[in-house]
Write an enzyme that holds these catalytic residues in place. Structure first.
Site, PDB file in Angstrom:
ATOM      1  N   VAL A   1      34.968  25.422  41.864  1.00 37.40           N
ATOM      2  CA  VAL A   1      34.916  25.843  43.272  1.00 37.40           C
ATOM      3  C   VAL A   1      36.055  25.118  43.979  1.00 37.40           C
ATOM      4  O   VAL A   1      36.267  23.926  43.734  1.00 37.40           O
ATOM      5  CB  VAL A   1      33.563  25.464  43.921  1.00 37.40           C
ATOM      6  CG1 VAL A   1      33.553  25.803  45.411  1.00 37.40           C
ATOM      7  CG2 VAL A   1      32.406  26.136  43.206  1.00 37.40           C
TER       8      VAL A   1
ATOM      9  N   SER B   1      38.636  23.097  39.841  1.00 35.78           N
ATOM     10  CA  SER B   1      39.572  24.100  40.336  1.00 35.78           C
ATOM     11  C   SER B   1      40.949  23.513  40.566  1.00 35.78           C
ATOM     12  O   SER B   1      41.093  22.369  41.008  1.00 35.78           O
ATOM     13  CB  SER B   1      39.028  24.662  41.656  1.00 35.78           C
ATOM     14  OG  SER B   1      40.009  25.417  42.306  1.00 35.78           O
TER      15      SER B   1
ATOM     16  N   GLN C   1      40.634  24.416  35.842  1.00 33.93           N
ATOM     17  CA  GLN C   1      40.661  25.864  36.055  1.00 33.93           C
ATOM     18  C   GLN C   1      41.872  26.245  36.892  1.00 33.93           C
ATOM     19  O   GLN C   1      42.214  25.546  37.850  1.00 33.93           O
ATOM     20  CB  GLN C   1      39.372  26.312  36.772  1.00 33.93           C
ATOM     21  CG  GLN C   1      39.336  27.782  37.133  1.00 33.93           C
ATOM     22  CD  GLN C   1      39.979  28.097  38.488  1.00 33.93           C
ATOM     23  OE1 GLN C   1      40.273  27.198  39.251  1.00 33.93           O
ATOM     24  NE2 GLN C   1      40.215  29.368  38.732  1.00 33.93           N
TER      25      GLN C   1
ATOM     26  N   THR D   1      41.389  32.009  34.980  1.00 31.57           N
ATOM     27  CA  THR D   1      40.615  33.037  35.688  1.00 31.57           C
ATOM     28  C   THR D   1      41.396  34.341  35.791  1.00 31.57           C
ATOM     29  O   THR D   1      42.530  34.333  36.273  1.00 31.57           O
ATOM     30  CB  THR D   1      40.242  32.552  37.093  1.00 31.57           C
ATOM     31  OG1 THR D   1      39.482  31.344  36.971  1.00 31.57           O
ATOM     32  CG2 THR D   1      39.421  33.592  37.828  1.00 31.57           C
TER      33      THR D   1
ATOM     34  N   LYS E   1      38.164  33.333  31.859  1.00 35.58           N
ATOM     35  CA  LYS E   1      37.043  33.478  32.805  1.00 35.58           C
ATOM     36  C   LYS E   1      37.165  34.754  33.623  1.00 35.58           C
ATOM     37  O   LYS E   1      38.220  35.025  34.201  1.00 35.58           O
ATOM     38  CB  LYS E   1      37.019  32.285  33.754  1.00 35.58           C
ATOM     39  CG  LYS E   1      35.927  32.343  34.820  1.00 35.58           C
ATOM     40  CD  LYS E   1      35.754  31.001  35.512  1.00 35.58           C
ATOM     41  CE  LYS E   1      34.674  31.074  36.576  1.00 35.58           C
ATOM     42  NZ  LYS E   1      35.126  31.747  37.791  1.00 35.58           N
TER      43      LYS E   1
ATOM     44  N   SER F   1      31.648  36.469  33.886  1.00 36.80           N
ATOM     45  CA  SER F   1      31.565  36.109  35.303  1.00 36.80           C
ATOM     46  C   SER F   1      31.997  37.283  36.152  1.00 36.80           C
ATOM     47  O   SER F   1      32.852  38.076  35.746  1.00 36.80           O
ATOM     48  CB  SER F   1      32.490  34.915  35.579  1.00 36.80           C
ATOM     49  OG  SER F   1      32.498  34.588  36.949  1.00 36.80           O
TER      50      SER F   1
ATOM     51  N   HIS G   1      32.846  36.297  39.287  1.00 39.59           N
ATOM     52  CA  HIS G   1      33.395  35.423  40.333  1.00 39.59           C
ATOM     53  C   HIS G   1      32.336  35.157  41.402  1.00 39.59           C
ATOM     54  O   HIS G   1      32.630  35.053  42.597  1.00 39.59           O
ATOM     55  CB  HIS G   1      34.636  36.085  40.960  1.00 39.59           C
ATOM     56  CG  HIS G   1      35.720  35.095  41.326  1.00 39.59           C
ATOM     57  ND1 HIS G   1      36.905  34.980  40.639  1.00 39.59           N
ATOM     58  CD2 HIS G   1      35.791  34.159  42.305  1.00 39.59           C
ATOM     59  CE1 HIS G   1      37.655  34.037  41.193  1.00 39.59           C
ATOM     60  NE2 HIS G   1      36.995  33.518  42.206  1.00 39.59           N
TER      61      HIS G   1
ATOM     62  N   ARG H   1      32.238  37.148  44.626  1.00 41.43           N
ATOM     63  CA  ARG H   1      33.178  36.839  45.711  1.00 41.43           C
ATOM     64  C   ARG H   1      34.416  37.721  45.733  1.00 41.43           C
ATOM     65  O   ARG H   1      35.225  37.638  46.668  1.00 41.43           O
ATOM     66  CB  ARG H   1      33.631  35.375  45.605  1.00 41.43           C
ATOM     67  CG  ARG H   1      32.501  34.388  45.814  1.00 41.43           C
ATOM     68  CD  ARG H   1      32.924  32.964  45.515  1.00 41.43           C
ATOM     69  NE  ARG H   1      33.729  32.365  46.553  1.00 41.43           N
ATOM     70  CZ  ARG H   1      33.260  31.793  47.658  1.00 41.43           C
ATOM     71  NH1 ARG H   1      31.968  31.789  47.878  1.00 41.43           N
ATOM     72  NH2 ARG H   1      34.067  31.254  48.542  1.00 41.43           N
TER      73      ARG H   1
ATOM     74  N   ASP I   1      28.219  32.514  34.181  1.00 41.69           N
ATOM     75  CA  ASP I   1      27.802  31.991  35.476  1.00 41.69           C
ATOM     76  C   ASP I   1      27.390  33.167  36.351  1.00 41.69           C
ATOM     77  O   ASP I   1      27.468  34.313  35.931  1.00 41.69           O
ATOM     78  CB  ASP I   1      28.898  31.138  36.141  1.00 41.69           C
ATOM     79  CG  ASP I   1      30.110  31.945  36.604  1.00 41.69           C
ATOM     80  OD1 ASP I   1      30.108  33.189  36.532  1.00 41.69           O
ATOM     81  OD2 ASP I   1      31.087  31.315  37.040  1.00 41.69           O
TER      82      ASP I   1
ATOM     83  N   ILE J   1      22.713  31.638  38.433  1.00 43.22           N
ATOM     84  CA  ILE J   1      21.876  30.677  37.701  1.00 43.22           C
ATOM     85  C   ILE J   1      21.282  29.697  38.720  1.00 43.22           C
ATOM     86  O   ILE J   1      22.015  28.933  39.349  1.00 43.22           O
ATOM     87  CB  ILE J   1      22.719  29.921  36.653  1.00 43.22           C
ATOM     88  CG1 ILE J   1      23.312  30.878  35.611  1.00 43.22           C
ATOM     89  CG2 ILE J   1      21.917  28.774  36.013  1.00 43.22           C
ATOM     90  CD1 ILE J   1      22.369  31.331  34.547  1.00 43.22           C
TER      91      ILE J   1
END
Lengths: 362, 362, 362, 362
Positions: free
Chosen positions: D81, D109, D135, D163, D235, D257, D259, D262, D290, D293
């Site tokens: 994040v 991140s 990330q 990502t 990711k 994922s 995201h 978002r 993710d 969860i």
């Protein structure tokens, strides 16, 4: 006396919430996690649609069932709940008297507020009473567990309900937020001698902490059944394979249950688990079911889908909280009458006539 | 005159609730148990999705149907409801006049506030009126039941509606909480001579109490049809096998109904029961349907799925409560106009052109 | 200027409701019956789950589509809505200017507040503008209908949108409760000479009243297409067979629509109708879709399921009500940007790369 | 200290909302569009019904998993994040210390408030800590991207999380309404030298503006994996074919994922995407998941359906906002304990025993 006259089990829940301290209510009404299973259990029965038949002979009719070597006046029983003394001064005595008066089966928790022997003595000679069962957990060893259940046999209980779905406590957030701790003086009436490691609490994770050394396995169940002074009913079955294994090990009956949504959340509701279990174990092995039974139509659906009897947990204790034995007897009466009416309105003279075809296949 | 101008049947429900005493409203609006079937009935029609056709010839068009030897101006009728006198001083007279003015079929309960003979006399010679039917229950014996229906024939009724889905009263919690008891003076207008055991009430469970000795079976239906002075329509069918049996015994028509959700709760909604019943009985045998019909699109869907006509229960009585005959006539008119518009917007010039393909298969 | 800065089309709806008189809001926002289709249209797009792809080449990318002999800057258009003058003094002029500035297709209702010729003149020479279409109904005869559409051709329109799903008005309860009547002076800008029977209103049922003599059939459509001065787009298709018939009669395109839920309620949402129609008519025939398009992801899903372009009705007029042309341009811009972002995030460089595999099959 | 004692992750969300400025809350809690995916992610895990087994040996048990060449204490990690400094002065340092104390994996991140090197230094020698991952996004060229990831390697990170599902920003209406802009001083701790074109914002549509020239494709991923100083975890996978392609190009693991809802709204929830991806890539390739969860049962279901580990995003940052490192550690502990209890209650002694049969097939 209550101001709202209860006309169904929901009313008793509402009245009990008004009367109980918030912590006691949290303990009684709450479930694990987000309480999804708690809600799903009741919703799953309600979602089953009945397809009733008309103009069938209803006379002579009755609500009796033959189960575990005995005639029951009706297929409704009370599931074990700990510590009735938390909810009303009459405690388990109120519950057991009401059950006897209404001919209902009654399973009494080992974690009760009143010794089993006292409770059985109260109603043993009541002619119309239902069966009396003692419920307990594995006590860490076969010796200790047998000691508990011999205590039950000596008291005059007719069967053992052995709960297998709670090797550890579930995470009951509502209780934890309310700061509830089960008072020892209200839940130790049947404790066996010596200090037993309590069920591991949430704050002490079970696997790492090694407490699960004491959790029972199929081997322990087999030994327990072999040595038990009473028939053993295995409570907490959701998977057909587990039910078959319990049957093959000589259990007297199976009990389809998710512990009322109090241990693990987002579990299959019992109404959804029952049909596959009945199909797996065949027609002869008795199956009890609990979880979300709130209406006579729920009892009827449970039997139509293969249950031999349907048990209620929270509702009876809620009625106890409202009016003691009188409330419990009234609650059983309401459910029993609803069941009887539903039976007639489905075109069945007796519970034995119930069958899966009465439930619409969507 | 009302302040809110009713533009659909929902409005009449809201207006009636404002005007009626709470007990009368509880009796009229309530259903059995948790009222799940009451809600499901209406929701099931609404959930069916229409797949309309365009650019089809709509002229000459009409809403007429041929049914039971007669032309109906439209396929909408009024289902039997007891004791209209509870809701408006005009009672069944208001209802029957409104139905006649709007060409609607009208089934009048044996438990009405006004004798059948008086009601038939009011509208018998009205040129555009719809059929007049007398509804009743088994009266404990064939003799007594025939006495009731001969009274109907003598009054000028055209058919008998024989209700078979209520051998016992359902558990209507809303009524019981409101302390409602159906007043004898408003529901005995057609009572047969001699004192008949009333339908067993909830407080006296039917099976054990032996009251179901008097419940009819297929044998009684067969005898009734054989001896009846009028064609017999069997009301309360949900299972295809029961519908076939009624047809085979010579019933003039079947009526798919769950008693408006007033007897047994969590029953299959009639919209879900209808297609299998039409498939079972074949295309020729007339089928009435009721339960949750609130919109012209509901009427259209009922006919598309095989109903010959669609009846409303509570909505007409709610309109009666609001404005007497004038309200009932307006309510029928609203529904009839909605049906007519829906028919045109689906590309059908007449009800006979409706077919299952207009309902989307999900 | 508004206090709430609109960041999506929902905001414009909320802002418009604040600004409009209740009757105008009821007319604009309402739908037929219980407004189930109104809600279902939007919900059906939202319920489709995207399965986006990653790491695909996005350059060079664009949002252009080739449609009806022309390049569109993006596949978003404005569906016809009557009487824009009800909502803002700029009326259709505001709408058409905004559409042109944003390169959006614009279909203008024959029941507008401003003559087509004036509107076309405003934007005809705007280089980036989208196509301009004239929408109308059958006028009771071929001659009268052609007169209307020749007026459109003379004004400079590029195609005719011929609406076939409203041979009668639907029952819009919200409008009727608000007492709304479409003002003639705001909806007659394109009326053809002579007095034409208006569309039958709800109070005058269509079939019995004979007004449907004037409803068009496939024969009239065929004649219209043959004689039309402009390509004809048939609007109001939900059934694959009707779409195929329109295509076979020579219509330039089909428009999948349920009239925004304004005529018949509980109709199949357009998102559910589209795939079967695309499958039936094959890949080549252009298909417009409207109904519930509120997000760029809705536009993307429409195209992925076979639509050639996606049109919005109420949202543009709501934006007009809030800020005139400026609001409409902003609303189109928001939707267009959302679509462009969704396209990139699904791994597609252009609308032509969209395909059904981007929608998860449940 | 907080007044409400948090007993689950939901509580931390509620407490964080109280403490954060509205704009920071909007940025943290919001999602794209109507936030349908945000809600669906969590709901999809909850909707999966568990079918637990009983009486299985639970001793010796543990929660460890073997993953990417290392033993993890449990399969729970923290998803990247941006800009933790927005939420608490301890920023990423608080998060990384808490993760290390609880043995959780931690993905940090590139858009953080604290340089990676500082964070790794804080916990590098902590014996029980979990893996540390960096990330980042494509930086416009391979050289620049490698520069970023070499910085990570030099700092002591163990893997790269690359990502791929956000070549453009999503349309986050909640943020835009709150007027939120990510402050450069809180998100540039790891920025590579030279000024890089930022991710295109919503107001500058990506395709037309040509900014997507810089979006990476499979070719860039292949080059990156070949040259990367660290294993690369891809990711943002939702489609099985994309997952297979990432695996075939040599990615060390895949990360299922969307995201966190978002970027694109109405996307398939990760719980629904996971099983097909596991089936496609085979049993050996590690898969992180993710999105939604929130409970130990969610972690358990993720692993039962084929995930190797389950990561949380917002909840850890919400706990950080409430109590800094202490809150994060407590949040991880709560989830870890819930997972451990769920494992035991499903009859599994270790995560390796989890299998799809524990999820009921509806």
């Amino acid at each position: 006396m209550t101001q709202l006259h209860a006309v169904n089990l929901h009313d008793y829940a509402a009245l009990a919430q008004e009367r109980l301290a918030p912590e006691a209510w949290a303990y009684l009404a709450g479930g694990a996690g987000d309480e999804a299973t708690l809600a799903d259990n009741a919703a799953a029965w309600a979602a089953l649609k009945l397809l009733p038949r008309v103009l069938r002979p209803l006379h002579p009719g009755h609500t009796q069932v033959e189960l575990l070597g005995r005639t029951w006046a009706h297929p409704i029983g009370l599931a074990p709940v700990a510590a009735h003394g938390l909810f009303h001064p009459e405690a388990e005595a109120g519950t057991v008297l009401a059950a006897a008066a209404q001919g209902a089966a009654c399973a009494l928790s080992s974690q009760g507020s009143t010794p089993w022997a006292e409770l059985v003595a109260l109603v043993k000679d009541e002619p119309g009473r239902g069966p009396l069962w003692a419920q307990g957990y594995w006590q860490g060893s076969l010796t200790r567990t047998l000691a508990l259940f011999e205590q039950a046999a000596k008291a005059g209980m007719e069967a053992i309900v052995f709960t297998v779905d709670a090797p550890v406590h579930g995470a009951r957030d509502r209780e934890r937020r309310a700061g509830f701790v089960l008072p020892a003086e209200l839940s130790k009436a049947n404790a066996v001698l010596g200090s037993h490691p309590p069920l591991p609490a949430f704050e002490a994770p079970p696997l790492c902490a090694g407490l699960l050394v004491h959790a029972p396995t199929w081997a322990e169940l087999q030994a327990l059944i072999a040595a038990s002074p009473l028939p053993v009913i295995v409570k907490g079955l959701l998977h057909p394979d587990d039910a078959m294994q319990a049957r093959d090990l000589g259990a007297a009956a199976g009990w389809v249950s998710n512990h009322g949504g109090r241990t693990l959340d987002t579990v299959l509701p019992t109404a959804a688990a029952l049909p596959a279990i009945r199909a797996a174990v065949g027609p002869a092995w008795p199956l009890i079911v609990d979880g979300g039974i709130r209406r006579g139509t729920d009892v009827l659906k449970a039997l139509a889908l293969g249950a031999s009897a349907a048990f209620i947990g929270r509702p009876a204790v809620q009625a106890l909280a409202v009016e003691g034995a009188r409330g419990v007897a009234h609650a059983i009466r309401l459910l029993r009458d609803e069941f009887e009416i539903a039976l007639a309105l489905c075109g069945c003279a007796t519970p034995a006539q119930l069958h899966p075809g009465l439930i619409h296949k969507a």
